[in-house]
Scaffold this motif. Structure first.
Motif, PDB file in Angstrom:
ATOM      1  N   UNK A  15       2.998   2.173 -12.190  1.00 58.26           N
ATOM      2  CA  UNK A  15       3.603   3.277 -12.929  1.00 58.26           C
ATOM      3  C   UNK A  15       4.774   3.914 -12.178  1.00 58.26           C
ATOM      4  N   UNK A  16       4.607   4.196 -10.897  1.00 59.14           N
ATOM      5  CA  UNK A  16       5.645   4.865 -10.099  1.00 59.14           C
ATOM      6  C   UNK A  16       6.153   3.894  -9.039  1.00 59.14           C
ATOM      7  N   UNK A  17       7.442   4.047  -8.671  1.00 55.03           N
ATOM      8  CA  UNK A  17       8.076   3.108  -7.748  1.00 55.03           C
ATOM      9  C   UNK A  17       8.856   3.812  -6.668  1.00 55.03           C
ATOM     10  N   UNK A  18       8.937   3.195  -5.503  1.00 50.28           N
ATOM     11  CA  UNK A  18       9.833   3.620  -4.428  1.00 50.28           C
ATOM     12  C   UNK A  18      10.150   2.377  -3.602  1.00 50.28           C
ATOM     13  N   UNK A  19      11.228   2.457  -2.864  1.00 50.00           N
ATOM     14  CA  UNK A  19      11.668   1.332  -2.040  1.00 50.00           C
ATOM     15  C   UNK A  19      11.664   1.735  -0.581  1.00 50.00           C
ATOM     16  N   UNK A  20      11.187   0.825   0.252  1.00 46.33           N
ATOM     17  CA  UNK A  20      11.193   1.028   1.704  1.00 46.33           C
ATOM     18  C   UNK A  20      12.136   0.005   2.330  1.00 46.33           C
ATOM     19  N   UNK A  21      12.786   0.422   3.376  1.00 49.15           N
ATOM     20  CA  UNK A  21      13.648  -0.482   4.135  1.00 49.15           C
ATOM     21  C   UNK A  21      12.789  -1.202   5.165  1.00 49.15           C
ATOM     22  N   UNK A  22      12.805  -2.527   5.120  1.00 45.73           N
ATOM     23  CA  UNK A  22      12.072  -3.251   6.160  1.00 45.73           C
ATOM     24  C   UNK A  22      12.882  -3.192   7.455  1.00 45.73           C
ATOM     25  N   UNK A  23      12.165  -3.215   8.569  1.00 42.44           N
ATOM     26  CA  UNK A  23      12.800  -3.105   9.872  1.00 42.44           C
ATOM     27  C   UNK A  23      12.445  -4.323  10.715  1.00 42.44           C
ATOM     28  N   UNK A  24      13.310  -4.649  11.647  1.00 45.57           N
ATOM     29  CA  UNK A  24      13.082  -5.773  12.549  1.00 45.57           C
ATOM     30  C   UNK A  24      11.706  -5.660  13.217  1.00 45.57           C
ATOM     31  N   UNK A  25      11.356  -4.470  13.653  1.00 44.88           N
ATOM     32  CA  UNK A  25      10.089  -4.267  14.372  1.00 44.88           C
ATOM     33  C   UNK A  25       8.849  -4.416  13.486  1.00 44.88           C
ATOM     34  N   UNK A  84      11.511  -3.548   0.539  1.00 46.35           N
ATOM     35  CA  UNK A  84      10.188  -3.744  -0.057  1.00 46.35           C
ATOM     36  C   UNK A  84      10.000  -2.697  -1.142  1.00 46.35           C
ATOM     37  N   UNK A  85       9.714  -3.160  -2.343  1.00 49.96           N
ATOM     38  CA  UNK A  85       9.437  -2.247  -3.456  1.00 49.96           C
ATOM     39  C   UNK A  85       7.934  -2.013  -3.521  1.00 49.96           C
ATOM     40  N   UNK A  86       7.573  -0.731  -3.675  1.00 47.96           N
ATOM     41  CA  UNK A  86       6.170  -0.336  -3.698  1.00 47.96           C
ATOM     42  C   UNK A  86       5.841   0.272  -5.059  1.00 47.96           C
ATOM     43  N   UNK A  87       4.957  -0.384  -5.792  1.00 43.23           N
ATOM     44  CA  UNK A  87       4.491   0.136  -7.072  1.00 43.23           C
ATOM     45  C   UNK A  87       3.178   0.872  -6.868  1.00 43.23           C
ATOM     46  N   UNK A  88       3.002   1.974  -7.588  1.00 43.54           N
ATOM     47  CA  UNK A  88       1.823   2.825  -7.423  1.00 43.54           C
ATOM     48  C   UNK A  88       1.166   3.045  -8.774  1.00 43.54           C
ATOM     49  N   UNK A  89      -0.160   2.935  -8.800  1.00 50.86           N
ATOM     50  CA  UNK A  89      -0.947   3.217  -9.993  1.00 50.86           C
ATOM     51  C   UNK A  89      -2.270   3.829  -9.534  1.00 50.86           C
ATOM     52  N   UNK A  90      -2.886   4.627 -10.399  1.00 46.57           N
ATOM     53  CA  UNK A  90      -4.182   5.229 -10.099  1.00 46.57           C
ATOM     54  C   UNK A  90      -5.231   4.592 -11.004  1.00 46.57           C
ATOM     55  N   UNK A  91      -6.314   4.137 -10.400  1.00 44.27           N
ATOM     56  CA  UNK A  91      -7.423   3.555 -11.164  1.00 44.27           C
ATOM     57  C   UNK A  91      -8.441   4.598 -11.595  1.00 44.27           C
ATOM     58  N   UNK A  92      -8.626   5.637 -10.763  1.00 44.67           N
ATOM     59  CA  UNK A  92      -9.659   6.640 -11.085  1.00 44.67           C
ATOM     60  C   UNK A  92      -9.329   7.959 -10.419  1.00 44.67           C
ATOM     61  N   UNK A  93      -9.542   9.033 -11.171  1.00 43.28           N
ATOM     62  CA  UNK A  93      -9.445  10.385 -10.629  1.00 43.28           C
ATOM     63  C   UNK A  93     -10.820  11.030 -10.824  1.00 43.28           C
TER      64      UNK A  93
END
Length: 152
Positions: A15-25, A84-93
């Motif tokens: 449902x929700x997305x954000x992108x992280x920059x991968x690093x050499x380390x 790296x794209x990170x997708x987020x969803x919630x299964x249970x609240x």
């Protein structure tokens, strides 16, 4: 009796997305993303969403989410230098807990390279460490995670 493996997740599962920059380390000696980095990305995806969706520093709330369970299913290697794209969803609240799934994607592939399970349990943040009983989650957290619910 064998347990049936869940299908490999795809982008439309989140449902929700954000992108992280991968690093050499972030890469390990084998040239792919280190296992610990996957868990850092899961933690970042969840908490960055909570900070942004609530508009507050969630560390300062009277109740905080502590990680009670994590796991990762690995499907293919990823690593530096692509984002790296990170997708987020919630299964249970629940009353005092939230179960998240976080898909990690790199490149144009529609199928996840990995998927994490991340469980937050809310505890009293007005006492010191070691004396934090489970408590209902704050309403601002509930309002931030319920829109991420996806029924299967």
């Amino acid at each position: 009796m064998s347990e049936r493996q869940a299908p490999r997740p795809v982008r439309s599962d989140y449902v929700a997305w954000r992108t992280a920059t991968s690093r050499w380390r972030d890469d390990d000696a084998y040239g792919h993303l280190n296992n610990a980095t996957y868990y850092e990305l899961f933690d970042t995806a969840v908490n960055a969403h909570l900070f942004e969706a609530t508009g507050t520093n969630v560390r300062l709330l009277p109740q905080i989410g502590v990680v009670a369970e994590t796991s990762c299913r690995y499907f293919r290697e990823i690593g530096f230098p692509e984002p790296i794209e990170m997708g987020l969803v919630v299964d249970k609240v629940g009353t005092s807990s939230v179960i998240y799934r976080i898909g990690l994607f790199q490149g144009e592939d529609d199928e996840a390279a990995a998927e994490g399970r991340f469980v937050h349990v809310y505890v009293d943040n007005t006492r010191g460490p070691g004396d934090r009983p489970v408590t209902p989650m704050p309403e601002e957290i509930r309002a931030a995670v319920e829109p991420l619910l996806r029924t299967t």
